[in-house]
Enzyme design. Sequence first.
Site, PDB file in Angstrom:
ATOM      1  CB  SER A  42      84.653  53.166  28.875  1.00  0.00           C
ATOM      2  OG  SER A  42      85.206  52.696  30.085  1.00  0.00           O
ATOM      3  NE  ARG A  75      90.894  39.160  16.776  1.00  0.00           N
ATOM      4  CZ  ARG A  75      90.400  37.931  16.669  1.00  0.00           C
ATOM      5  NH1 ARG A  75      90.336  37.357  15.472  1.00  0.00           N
ATOM      6  NH2 ARG A  75      89.989  37.270  17.727  1.00  0.00           N
ATOM      7  CG  HIS A  76      90.388  44.915  10.640  1.00  0.00           C
ATOM      8  ND1 HIS A  76      90.904  44.352   9.500  1.00  0.00           N
ATOM      9  CD2 HIS A  76      89.401  44.075  11.053  1.00  0.00           C
ATOM     10  CE1 HIS A  76      90.257  43.233   9.219  1.00  0.00           C
ATOM     11  NE2 HIS A  76      89.337  43.040  10.153  1.00  0.00           N
ATOM     12  NE  ARG A  93      85.771  46.239  33.095  1.00  0.00           N
ATOM     13  CZ  ARG A  93      86.690  46.788  32.323  1.00  0.00           C
ATOM     14  NH1 ARG A  93      86.329  47.382  31.201  1.00  0.00           N
ATOM     15  NH2 ARG A  93      87.962  46.780  32.659  1.00  0.00           N
ATOM     16  CD  GLU A  98      85.520  37.824  14.582  1.00  0.00           C
ATOM     17  OE1 GLU A  98      86.097  37.705  13.485  1.00  0.00           O
ATOM     18  OE2 GLU A  98      84.460  37.239  14.853  1.00  0.00           O
ATOM     19  CG  LEU A  99      85.575  46.545  13.640  1.00  0.00           C
ATOM     20  CD1 LEU A  99      85.640  46.115  12.186  1.00  0.00           C
ATOM     21  CD2 LEU A  99      84.285  47.319  13.907  1.00  0.00           C
ATOM     22  NE  ARG A 127      96.942  50.066   0.353  1.00  0.00           N
ATOM     23  CZ  ARG A 127      98.255  50.195   0.160  1.00  0.00           C
ATOM     24  NH1 ARG A 127      98.917  51.168   0.795  1.00  0.00           N
ATOM     25  NH2 ARG A 127      98.906  49.379  -0.645  1.00  0.00           N
ATOM     26  NE  ARG A 149      87.455  40.806  10.428  1.00  0.00           N
ATOM     27  CZ  ARG A 149      87.961  39.915  11.268  1.00  0.00           C
ATOM     28  NH1 ARG A 149      87.463  38.692  11.316  1.00  0.00           N
ATOM     29  NH2 ARG A 149      88.985  40.229  12.050  1.00  0.00           N
ATOM     30  NE  ARG A 194      88.438  50.885  34.370  1.00  0.00           N
ATOM     31  CZ  ARG A 194      89.569  51.560  34.589  1.00  0.00           C
ATOM     32  NH1 ARG A 194      90.270  52.014  33.556  1.00  0.00           N
ATOM     33  NH2 ARG A 194      89.976  51.806  35.809  1.00  0.00           N
TER      34      ARG A 194
END
Length: 309
Positions: free
Chosen positions: A159, A148-149, A232, A145-146, A250, A259, A161
């Site tokens: 990672s 997406r900002h 993973r 979700e985070l 901003r 959020r 991987r």
Amino acid sequence: METIERGRISGLFDELGGSVADGFPAIHSAVHRTGGGTAYLREPGVVLLARPQTNVRGLGGFLDGFDSSLGFPGYVDDPTALPDSSQLCKTAGQLCYASFGPRRTTNENAASYFERLTSAGHGSVLEHASFSFLLYGISRSVTHELVRHRAGVGISQVSQRYVSGSVLRFVERPEYAADAELHRLFEERIDGAAAGYEAMAGRLLERQGQGAALLEADAATDARKKVQQTARSLLPNETEAPMVFTGNVRALRHIIEMRADEHAESEIRNLAVRLFLCLVTADPILFGDYKLQTLPDGTHKVTTKHRKA
């Protein structure tokens, strides 16, 4: 910021174990372990890593170049010190109108100055100040979700991987922690996930040693990566996914408004409230228009009447 509101915010910051070292707030999160030794966390950890440093004196040579009757050089001698982030944004805003003379809004009235900007939606000057955080004790669910900002932020995330199972940790949702049966099932589940990952990684290493084409690699690092990127796939969304997260003011205000809202998903709201607490501790002027409220379930939300500045 009103005294009552400031007290409520500082009270929650202290209650959550917040601390400030050299002007850098942090709210750390304890690590727990199942009976089988699997590590997990129940709360987000938020650590301020970097904040602006502003050199107002550096304006001197620029201000000296104007007609002396304007009184611009006095700008650098304002007796009220501001947090560097507020000073940077205020200077940027006042440059737009060449507002450096005696009739300018002085630092003493900086809160009112930003109130006028945010109420009018003029948030562009807030983009000059950025803060960087270490965020941990957050799950893949939250980071999905985070991330997406994207506007105004920078993200460097662990990672799966390139890291081995030795650093695997998990995150327990508050709904599980508050219920004995759900908590037991959570611990059983992450024990199984950790064991399953290790077992699969072991089998993949065997296949790699036997020359399996899809797992072959010339360099040792690439060989490990091929094993870990395959194993993973077994990891759940409850896997911890720490990151360094940088945002300008901003962008950070927008994240808090979205959020830390009462309708936001509970786990990311938990993170956003902690982000707010660290930000308002670092700069009570740029984030001084927010109100902290307790919800019926005992969690919190953060609101402002000047959204999307």
